[in-house]
Design an enzyme around this catalytic site. Structure first.
Site, PDB file in Angstrom:
ATOM      1  N   ASP A   1       4.536  -1.028  12.732  1.00  0.00           N
ATOM      2  CA  ASP A   1       4.069  -2.055  11.789  1.00  0.00           C
ATOM      3  C   ASP A   1       4.962  -3.294  11.886  1.00  0.00           C
ATOM      4  OD1 ASP A   1       2.412  -3.189   9.925  1.00  0.00           O
ATOM      5  OD2 ASP A   1       3.373  -2.241   8.195  1.00  0.00           O
TER       6      ASP A   1
ATOM      7  N   GLY B   1       0.789  -1.212   0.000  1.00  0.00           N
ATOM      8  CA  GLY B   1       0.000   0.000   0.000  1.00  0.00           C
ATOM      9  C   GLY B   1       0.822   1.264   0.000  1.00  0.00           C
TER      10      GLY B   1
END
Length: 764
Positions: free
Chosen positions: A579, A464
């Site tokens: 993340d 993304g």
């Protein structure tokens, strides 16, 4: 042995003599129809074999003779070779064609006895249907269709209505291209052949057989050898006539409302169908005697050296071929040396163009072509001068446009560099020269060269946030070039600060940020290249490698926990990864773990989110407390790391489907439930279950359970996690630990070993 040699020699002489016999003593014509070899009339040797034998029979009515193919029991109307002017089979430039008389299917006619169907079968013959054929139906209340053309449906409906303005529509005339091409014919088809799949068109639409008394539909193409024709009564309720004679047939002729009015006429007149044909013979010596060049050599760019070309194929001992005279030659390619050069200078009108005296060209015939020579010298010189002038002017314009484009590109790069904070970054790099001297500002040209202009073949990762390319710098170093999709202009200042912070990180288990490029629309980051993939691939995909050992997994856990501890505490300012997941843990060629994609994600994210307001992360790894409060802390990283520990223990993905209920759940919840039910041994990865140090696995599971506590305050920090893992890794083999259960779930503690062994578990 000598007898065998004599036999082969005599056989070869016999086969080579076939074309000679064809010229010397064979009949080449039956009535008005030419019979070219390999077809022939008369004795053996005038034709190639029985498939090509033609009988010249007298007509019972007119007394005239007509050619007949006894092997397929059909009258011949015309035979043509490829490249001849009368070759109606023009969509197969590599195939010859033959037109034959075909029977018709009928119903209610005076001569048929209600024979409402027929089958045209050419299987195991050298003949196949051409693509110029149509299904035609004549008569009232007539619905005709083709069979044996599945999955294609071909048919039409012919009616006789009360009003001339009311015309029925073919009930299924959407013709597709048949895929039932046998392998032999497919091998012989030219590579540039494109089948025609549209219905037949006539310029005057008022005359076309459109359903009023007659109808037609395009037959499928693709070298089919078996097609049937059937007739049924139409059920259209708007009919004035329902009986009478009805016929349907396959034909290459064009029928209109003016010449397809009487169905009975087709019994006496007959219809023609177009067939393609090729050579099918066991006589391989015949094909060799033609001395034609293989067309496959021409397709590969090889120069033409023969006067004819062939597509050859051998299957089950049978030889198949389709030959044609080469471009610039005419004749019969199936007769040795019959392809003769065409003299374009005499047979064609003005082959060299304009013939006026001022522009006179001289045509010179060559083998397989011709040349045109202009002997008018002044015009040649004038043309050369004009050509040089155009070349100079064109070159000047090209150079001027290139200069403008280069200047425009330079200004654009300068604009991007300034907008992306390049001046600020340069200033900060100068003030921190001693600490970040290895950080580099790359030019866009350097990275384009390193990644072959960001070639798709260089892509090693995509997500993304952007695309990662593998590149090679001029000094030979392999790098990973991360090109973001979109940048948030409001966060460019934050991005520059992050680059400065990350450039100061120097940890062996953290992927090194080598520099960035600010001359592009979005900043580009350059990292060191890690060649052995990521941890997710090694755990969850088909990798039969070193990571199947528990000791390797334990070492990976120690390495990455140390890296995160360094980022949280030892770096110049705390850096929260936000993340943490197994795909962001890379392995080098020695299976040493390195953490990637940290810190900068909030600066170059395409979702334009602020890290304290909008939830971001990967499903299965997100801290539930962060999910509820939208406030990210260092303990949120600890939770994500706990999920990675569970992956190392179980070999499961972060989101799993329960086999019993098919319910989708997170790996963290699944792990906590298994620990409560004392089923840790059942969920250990089967690849490590039998040779792992069980006490170490239990200790790591206890640590993972603490990392996965639902409230951040009760979780250990990364320094504690790193210290605990190092102690577990270096502890003696006979140490014992307890299985520690999450106290928030109000379950009883289950123990393994003795109570004195709880020190390590509690210290974690």
């Amino acid at each position: 042995m000598r007898g065998n040699k004599n036999y082969y020699f005599l056989s070869l002489l016999y086969f080579l003599s076939l074309p000679i016999l064809h010229f010397s003593s064979c009949t080449h014509k039956c009535g008005d129809i030419q019979i070219p070899f390999p077809f022939g009339i008369g004795e053996i040797g005038c034709y190639l074999d029985e498939w090509y034998q033609v009988e010249c029979r007298p007509s019972a009515t007119s007394g005239k003779v007509f050619p007949f193919l006894p092997k397929i029991n059909m009258e011949v109307v015309n035979i043509s070779l490829p490249g001849t002017n009368d070759d109606i089979f023009y969509t197969y430039p590599s195939f010859s064609s033959i037109r034959v008389k075909s029977p018709v299917a009928s119903m209610g006619c005076s001569t048929d006895g209600n024979d409402s169907g027929l089958t045209l079968n050419f299987t195991e013959t050298p003949f196949f249907f051409g693509d110029q054929n149509n299904l035609v139906a004549v008569g009232c209340n007539n619905k005709a269709s083709l069979t044996n053309v599945e999955p294609t449906m071909v048919g039409c409906e012919s009616t006789c209505t009360t009003s001339n303005n009311s015309r029925s529509i073919p009930f299924f005339n959407k013709v597709g291209c048949s895929g039932s091409v046998d392998s032999v014919t497919r091998d012989l088809l030219p590579k540039n052949y494109i089948p025609v799949c549209s219905t037949t068109k006539i310029q005057d639409d008022t005359l076309i057989c459109n359903g009023e008394g007659c109808c037609q539909a395009k037959a499928p193409v693709g070298s089919q050898q078996l097609i049937g024709v059937t007739i049924t009564n139409s059920t259209n309720g708007n009919l004035t006539k329902g009986g009478g004679c009805k016929v349907a047939f396959l034909t290459d002729e064009v029928y209109t409302l003016s010449n397809a009015t009487d169905p009975e006429q087709f019994f006496s007149k007959g219809v023609t169908v177009s067939l393609g044909w090729f050579i099918q013979t066991k006589n391989h010596s015949f094909l060799q005697s033609l001395d034609c060049q293989n067309r496959g050599e021409l397709d590969k760019g090889k120069k033409r050296t023969r006067q004819c070309t062939c597509d050859n194929h051998i299957a089950s001992g049978m030889g198949y071929a389709s030959c044609a005279c080469a471009s610039g030659y005419k004749g019969n390619p199936y007769v040795s040396d019959d392809c003769q050069d065409i003299n374009e200078c005499t047979e064609y009108k003005n082959p060299c163009g304009d013939t006026r005296i001022l522009y006179r060209n001289t045509c010179i015939n060559t083998s397989g072509g011709h040349r045109c020579i202009d002997y008018h010298i002044p015009e040649v010189m004038l043309g050369l001068g004009a050509g040089f002038f155009v070349l100079i002017v064109g070159g000047g314009i090209w150079w001027w446009r290139k200069l403008l484009r280069k200047r425009r590109m330079t200004n654009r790069k300068r604009k991007f560099f300034k907008r992306n904070g390049g001046l600020l970054l340069q200033q900060q790099l100068n003030t921190t020269q001693g600490r970040v001297e290895k950080t580099k500002l790359f030019s866009s040209r350097e990275l384009e060269k390193a990644t072959d202009n960001f070639n798709d073949n260089r892509v090693i990762g995509q997500g993304g946030q952007g695309t990662v390319y593998k590149g090679m710098l001029v000094d030979g170093r392999s790098v990973a070039v991360k090109k973001s999709n979109v940048v948030d202009e409001d966060k460019l200042q934050e991005f520059i600060n992050e680059v400065i912070i990350l450039s100061q990180i120097n940890h062996r288990h953290v992927v090194k940020l080598l520099g960035c490029c600010l001359e592009t629309e979005v900043p580009i980051l350059v990292y060191e290249f890690i060649p052995n993939g990521n941890l997710f691939q090694h755990l969850h995909e088909e990798f039969d490698d070193y990571t199947a050992l528990w000791g390797v997994r334990m070492r990976i856990a120690v390495d990455i926990s140390g890296a995160f501890s360094y980022l949280h505490t030892a770096a110049c300012s705390p850096i929260y990864h936000r993340d943490i997941k197994s795909t962001n843990i890379l392995l080098d060629e020695k299976y040493r773990a390195k953490v990637s994609d940290f810190g900068t994600s909030r600066s170059v994210s395409i979702d334009h989110t602020h890290w304290t307001t909008v939830i971001s992360g990967t499903v299965g790894y997100v801290d539930p407390e962060y999910y509820g409060s939208s406030h990210f802390t260092e303990k949120s990283d600890v939770y994500s790391f706990g999920v990675v520990l569970v992956e190392l223990i179980t070999g499961e993905k972060p989101v799993i489907t329960l086999s019993e209920t098919q319910e989708i759940t997170g790996l963290a919840d699944y792990f906590r439930l298994a620990m409560r039910e004392n089923r840790l041994f059942e969920i250990i990865d089967a690849r490590i279950r039998n040779d792992c140090k069980l006490e170490q696995v239990i200790a790591v599971a206890n640590l993972a359970l603490r990392c996965l506590k639902k409230t951040g305050k009760t979780r250990p920090d990364m320094r504690e996690v790193s210290t605990a893992l190092e102690r577990i890794c270096s502890a003696p083999e006979d140490f014992q630990v307890q299985i520690q259960i999450d106290e928030e779930d109000e379950t009883t503690k289950l123990f393994r070993g003795y109570s004195g062994s709880t020190e390590i578990a509690r210290s974690m």
